[in-house]
Design a protein around this motif. Structure first.
Motif, short mmCIF file in Angstrom:
data_model
loop_
_atom_site.label_atom_id
_atom_site.label_comp_id
_atom_site.label_asym_id
_atom_site.label_seq_id
_atom_site.Cartn_x
_atom_site.Cartn_y
_atom_site.Cartn_z
N UNK A 86 0.82 -1.21 0.00
CA UNK A 86 0.00 0.00 0.00
C UNK A 86 0.86 1.26 0.00
N UNK A 87 1.86 1.29 0.86
CA UNK A 87 2.70 2.50 0.98
C UNK A 87 3.58 2.70 -0.26
N UNK A 88 4.16 1.63 -0.78
CA UNK A 88 5.03 1.79 -1.95
C UNK A 88 4.24 2.09 -3.22
N UNK A 89 3.02 1.57 -3.31
CA UNK A 89 2.19 1.91 -4.46
C UNK A 89 1.88 3.41 -4.47
N UNK A 130 1.39 -3.06 -9.49
CA UNK A 130 1.76 -3.69 -8.22
C UNK A 130 0.96 -4.96 -8.05
N UNK A 131 1.64 -6.03 -7.64
CA UNK A 131 0.99 -7.32 -7.38
C UNK A 131 1.19 -7.67 -5.91
N UNK A 132 0.12 -8.01 -5.22
CA UNK A 132 0.19 -8.51 -3.84
C UNK A 132 -0.35 -9.93 -3.85
N UNK A 133 0.48 -10.90 -3.48
CA UNK A 133 0.03 -12.29 -3.53
C UNK A 133 0.22 -12.97 -2.18
N UNK A 134 -0.63 -13.94 -1.91
CA UNK A 134 -0.53 -14.70 -0.66
C UNK A 134 -1.16 -16.06 -0.86
N UNK A 135 -0.58 -17.06 -0.23
CA UNK A 135 -1.08 -18.43 -0.37
C UNK A 135 -2.40 -18.62 0.39
N UNK A 164 -10.52 -4.14 -0.87
CA UNK A 164 -11.19 -3.23 -1.81
C UNK A 164 -10.43 -1.92 -1.98
N UNK A 165 -9.87 -1.40 -0.88
CA UNK A 165 -9.09 -0.16 -0.94
C UNK A 165 -7.90 -0.35 -1.87
N UNK A 166 -7.17 -1.45 -1.69
CA UNK A 166 -5.99 -1.70 -2.50
C UNK A 166 -6.35 -1.92 -3.97
N UNK A 189 -7.04 1.18 -5.84
CA UNK A 189 -5.81 1.89 -6.21
C UNK A 189 -5.11 1.24 -7.40
N UNK A 190 -5.56 0.08 -7.80
CA UNK A 190 -4.94 -0.59 -8.94
C UNK A 190 -3.98 -1.71 -8.58
N UNK A 191 -3.90 -2.06 -7.28
CA UNK A 191 -3.04 -3.18 -6.88
C UNK A 191 -3.75 -4.49 -7.20
N UNK A 192 -3.08 -5.35 -7.93
CA UNK A 192 -3.67 -6.64 -8.28
C UNK A 192 -3.40 -7.64 -7.15
#
Length: 456
Positions: A182-185, A205-210, A228-230, A233-236
């Motif tokens: 979030x901060x770096x985006x 920006x991609x945020x992934x988690x298992x 939803x917030x992320x 902002x366009x973070x996938x």
């Protein structure tokens, strides 16, 4: 002539738990009651929850590095280094100093608060190509690295190189990963306005988690709100997904996708410090198994707390263990100091009990989700609670002033997106920061201590 030797209390680690313990020992023990020694590579306490804001340039590195030498009652001897082994039988801690000298430090009481290290898996290329978010140097380096990707993409004539430099992957949907993404985006979103040759649409920006959910500890509604917030902002966000392999210019996801990128940030959880394994004692998922009083059963004068200790959570019951959070570490530090003093004075120790006060997640700007005392908050109220909590938890007024000034200055004037260059051309991946190969085995510890004893 008879000399009276004061009891020696050795505290390992200067995180929340270790520093709170030392400060309380200094306040409650008279100088002639005991000698207190602290083992830490740096003479500061790092306020870890605000690291993503250092990486994004909202805060300066110095503002969250709280000096250990400002206390008015400061009298603790600091050994600049890291503990790499403990011989419980001989009551000796083996320390590697910052100059790589090996020293043996005897103790009468030892408080183990070495914290945790980044949890990694046997993924090809991970430790060679991923960045971590566990130290101040890593956060400062990541900021430089992200800005340098914009600089290099702006200068490049190659569309493929430009695309790979403008894609960023963060692995880990917990607090650290979510706040980092979030901060770096926000950093790249604001910085790209200074690069007229760059198409903002290329920055991804991609945020992934298992795991199937983002920050499940927040609960269904708040976790979904953060997601939803992320996404807005366009973070996938890709859940149920991890990394299959990592290279210098691309990352392969477990679902088969190949993402061209020069930036892989790994924040997929933590494990107890390897120091715990050198004790040869019982562990629970890698954390040292201790009693509710945070002492090690069967070992006189040994205490452990924080991320490296499996402290029973009596407030929850049902065999639960305290989670590795700052609010528990702070309170455990004070409580274990009281128990060390009680043990020193021949008094009874008391069990640690603390009911969780809630969670705060700062997503940058006016975006946040918080759950103080079970109350769900979003937006500005959540942001006020999140920053208010972090601000009040900073230990010195100097640190509070620096952080508040940084927040106000960033809100009013923004960022200049300047690279410091301090770490330029130096290796700075996961394997270069945490020195996990420095620790001894239990057998090596015993052999080293026995050999040192014979030499004396």
């Amino acid at each position: 002539m008879n000399t009276v030797t004061r009891p020696r209390i050795l505290v390992v680690g200067a995180g929340f738990a270790g520093v709170e313990c030392v400060r309380r020992l200094e306040r409650k023990l008279s100088p002639d009651e005991a000698d207190v020694t602290l083992v830490t590579p740096f003479a500061y306490q790092l306020y870890l929850p605000l690291l993503p804001q250092v990486a994004s340039g909202v805060l300066t590195p110095q503002s969250i590095a709280v000096s250990l030498r400002r206390s008015k009652k400061y009298r603790t001897r600091i050994i600049p280094g890291g503990a790499i082994g403990v011989d419980l039988k001989s009551k000796v801690c083996v320390i590697r100093t910052i100059t790589d000298e090996i020293v043996d430090e005897p103790y009468d009481y030892i408080v183990l608060a070495p914290g945790s290290i980044t949890r990694t898996f046997d993924i090809p290329g991970l430790t060679e190509h991923a960045f971590g978010m566990k130290t101040l140097a890593e956060a400062a380096y990541i900021r430089d690295h992200v800005i340098s990707q914009l600089d290099l993409a702006d200068a490049s004539q190659d569309p493929q190189e430009r695309a790979s430099r403008l894609q960023f992957v963060v692995v880990g949907g917990g607090y650290a990963g979510t706040e980092t993404a979030a901060c770096l985006q926000r950093l790249t979103h604001a910085a790209v306005k200074r690069y007229p040759r760059l198409d903002p649409g290329l920055i991804k920006w991609h945020l992934i988690d298992i795991a199937p959910k983002l920050m499940p500890e927040l609960g269904e509604k708040l976790g979904r709100s953060a997601q939803e917030i992320l996404q807005r902002r366009g973070i996938e966000i890709s859940l149920g997904t991890s990394i299959a392999k990592a290279g210098p210019e691309e990352v392969t996801f477990t679902d088969g996708r190949v993402i061209p990128t020069r930036t892989l940030i790994w924040t997929a959880g933590v494990v107890a410090s390897p120091l715990i394994a050198t004790l040869g004692a019982e562990t629970v998922k890698g954390r040292l198994a201790v009693a509710a009083e945070m002492n090690l059963p069967g070992c006189d004068g040994v205490f452990a707390l924080g991320d490296s200790a499996a402290v029973p959570d009596l407030a929850k019951g049902d065999g639960a263990m305290c989670p590795p959070t700052a609010q528990h570490a702070l309170r455990q530090g004070r409580h274990v100091a009281d128990n060390v003093i009680a043990s020193l004075r021949g008094q009874s120790m008391t069990p640690y009990v603390h009911k969780d006060l809630g969670l705060v997640v700062d997503l940058g700007g006016t975006d946040a989700v918080s759950k103080p005392l079970g109350i769900e908050l979003r937006g500005l109220p959540a942001q006020a609670v999140a920053r208010g909590y972090h601000w009040s938890a900073l230990r010195t007024n100097v640190a509070k002033t620096r952080v508040m000034t940084n927040w106000l200055l960033n809100a009013v004037a923004g960022d200049d997106f300047v690279r410091t260059g301090f770490q330029a051309r130096k290796p700075a991946r996961l394997k270069d920061f945490e020195y996990t190969d420095a620790y001894l085995t239990p057998e090596q510890v015993r052999a080293h201590v026995a050999g040192a004893g014979r030499q004396e």
